[in-house]
Design an enzyme around this catalytic site. Structure first.
Site: not given
Lengths: 430, 430
Positions: B47, B105, B129, B132, B134, B136, B187, B201, B205
């Protein structure tokens, strides 16, 4: 008009072969939808024609050599196991332009590099997800999903029989012999349990995993192998006292030393903390823990054996191989571009847990500590429990070469003040 | 002579984009070996040009619309997130013949079916991939490894923030508000935590997972969604008392009823037994448990978020997509051939755990039991603890439709003898 079918030959019709044939039939419409063509079983190679009532008689043949080169066969599924005749049949099939799906860990671990080269030369696929950890999708994730990452370490419970035995020893305090009997009674152990309990099965799988993870040809002979028959109830108790449990682990590592990178592959029992994700893998389940630079820690868990789970993995491969054929392309083959040297066990970094009965008098700890120092082995934790004229010493080392640790244990055994070495075992996952 | 490179455009250069650019550089030789061609980053859409010191200035552009159709771009990696401009850019790229790797997602859950159709039409790949769980490897195993099997159920912990919060509530007895504060301090939670704690979220997924598992178009609107903000310390205590823990689960099921098969997709907190493999998934980790007809139970575990893990998944997709392009073929796309109807939550079979404070006098249990019977809900276990003039009733039901269970709870609340409904939660995994 129905498009022409993908034609499959099946080599072997035992537990796994029977499940494959059954799934091919019951999953027919689904397989056709996923591949874009129907799948047709056109031949089943068996040793005796009269023992397979579930298969249409005209499909059965004892002439497997002819079956694998027949013009009306596109894909060969091999579930015979062992080196010959499987190796010769797969080579004939590949040379005749057939793609091959195999569940044969022994063959892939022994002759994988040569078979991959042959498949690449013929432009066909050789897939073998079912050879390691049964139904658990593992080889495909290692080979494809993590293709953009750097794998450091693969550590797995890849043999269900030994995991069942060790889980029982942990749960009940049973000896190895008692737990093996129980595994036999439950159908988890073969009449000759050596392939499982002596670690041969796990070593073949470790070779396959290491080759894929590190892009390096690795065969069974490169794997350091120890089984679980020497694991004692005392070892299990010692593990419990430090919040750990004992598992037979297949460990594949990339080791970075002053002389460059190398690959260490080993199978042996080890203590792992109960908080480690692998510690909770009980019964005859399998699980593989992967550490990669970017992905971090991953684990794959499921049933590692049995007709149906193995057949599930074979059919997954079949769909991929069939799609590749229709697209006129082969899938990603095994890559061995890294070709790292194999690190011998003696030079592989490990950590030991050692329990000793010692005389309880002044100078004993100093003598024991000296023995470690003389081999350049650094001690991480030590616990001393006195009881009258004797004491127990429990020592966990820092990382050292396996040969230095083994030499330390030999040295301890020869000390007068050491009355008994009650447990020696490597520790992992701390 | 070096073969021509695979040329990549990157849309977005935040946490994930930065990790992707770094891995593309550091993994260069490895990627080249795995693909058979070097990979070259030819443009990065941002941006503001002045905030990206890590990228060579001549690669930066604010004109993402031009970048995605540039002739010298083969593959577009989209890590902007959200619906627009990501959707328009991906559509332009696909129409211009570029393959796309996305971590988005929200977009895939909302517009997946349309985007897949567009990719198929253009003969390019759309891989995601990273969208969903991360790092895995999950979508590829579902789509490819289990392609020859029948998936019954996918049940996962797919949101790290809520898993961290629930893990803290379980470990310390903290309230939801206290644990959310702690997650923010560490965090793990955004300034506006709604996307995580209200289940949005996880719902996106769940839609993606259900679509892949059941070969059926599923979008976010098809997902029943409840967050964790109503989970109380009393719920956590109630779970503990029955040897369970509370997790926010995304559950995708194939439900077989008299009217045929349907797909139920839901996100809500639930009690699961501590012996279930998902119960041990702590901290901000993700894990997905899959039940299939032949493969049995599988679990995939790892880090569900973060720049590096997400970038690892993106690079795995990049290798696959690049290899497909070089082979002149597209990989297996999303298949929606089953096109099963979506089952509304009211008709989805679930089980409830209910804790009540009741008056301790004759006839109370009968009145409560009557309320269940009047809604055709069958009771699995009941425990009554008297204490003076009051008693606690803990009831776990058998499976019933969710609407019958909800109506039962409403009925209980209106009974005079029920003084307080202290905890109502669904139970899973028993």
């Amino acid at each position: 008009m129905t498009p022409p079918a993908i034609r499959v030959a099946l080599l072997g019709h035992g537990v796994v072969g029977t499940a494959v044939a059954r799934l091919l039939a019951s999953q027919g419409p689904d397989l056709a939808a996923r591949i874009g063509r129907p799948v047709e079983l056109v031949g089943v190679a068996v040793r005796r024609l009269d023992r397979h009532p579930g298969i249409a008689p005209e499909l059965l043949t004892t002439d497997s050599a002819t079956l694998v080169t027949r013009e009306d066969v596109d894909i060969v599924i091999e579930v015979i196991g062992g080196i010959e005749p499987a190796s010769g049949l797969i080579r004939s099939a590949v040379k005749a332009g057939k793609s091959v799906v195999s569940a044969n860990k022994v063959l892939l671990a022994d002759e994988g590099a040569a078979l991959h080269a042959l498949a690449a030369e013929s432009g066909v696929d050789l897939y073998y997800e079912a050879s390691v950890a049964g139904a658990i999708p593992l080889l495909r994730p290692l080979r494809e999903s993590l293709a953009g990452d750097q794998i450091f370490r693969v550590m797995g419970i890849v043999n269900g029989t030994t995991n069942y035995i060790l889980s029982r020893m942990d749960a009940t305090g049973a000896s190895f012999a008692e737990a093996l009997d129980e595994a036999s009674d439950r159908g988890y152990a073969e009449a000759d349990p050596s392939a499982d309990v002596d670690g041969f099965d796990a070593a073949a799988k470790a070779a396959i995993l290491a080759g894929l993870a590190f892009h390096t040809p690795v065969s069974t002979q490169d794997v350091h192998r120890e089984g679980i028959s020497e694991v004692s109830a005392a070892d299990i108790r010692a593990a419990k006292e430090m919040g750990s449990t004992v598992k037979l682990l297949a460990i594949c590592e990339r080791v970075v030393g002053p002389e460059g990178e190398s690959v260490a592959v080993r199978v042996h029992p080890a203590m792992i903390p109960r908080t480690h994700p692998l510690a909770g893998v009980g019964d005859a389940f399998n699980a593989v823990f992967v550490e990669a630079a970017a992905a971090g820690e991953l684990m794959f868990y499921g049933r590692g054996a049995g007709g149906e789970p193995t057949a599930s993995a074979i059919l997954g491969d079949l769909v991929a191989v069939a799609r590749n054929r229709l697209a006129g392309a082969a899938g990603p083959g095994a890559s061995a571009y890294a070709a790292l040297p194999i690190r011998p066990m003696a030079l592989t970094p490990t950590r030991y847990h050692i329990s000793l009965d010692v005389a309880d008098r002044a100078g004993v700890l100093a003598a024991v500590a000296n023995e470690f120092a003389s081999h350049d082995v650094s001690i991480s934790t030590v616990r001393q429990d006195g009881r009258g004229d004797e004491a127990t010493l429990v020592i966990v080392t820092h990382t050292a070469t396996d040969s230095a640790l083994a030499a330390t244990v030999d040295g301890l055994r020869s000390l007068d003040i050491v009355r008994n070495v009650t447990s020696v075992m490597r520790v992992e996952g701390f």
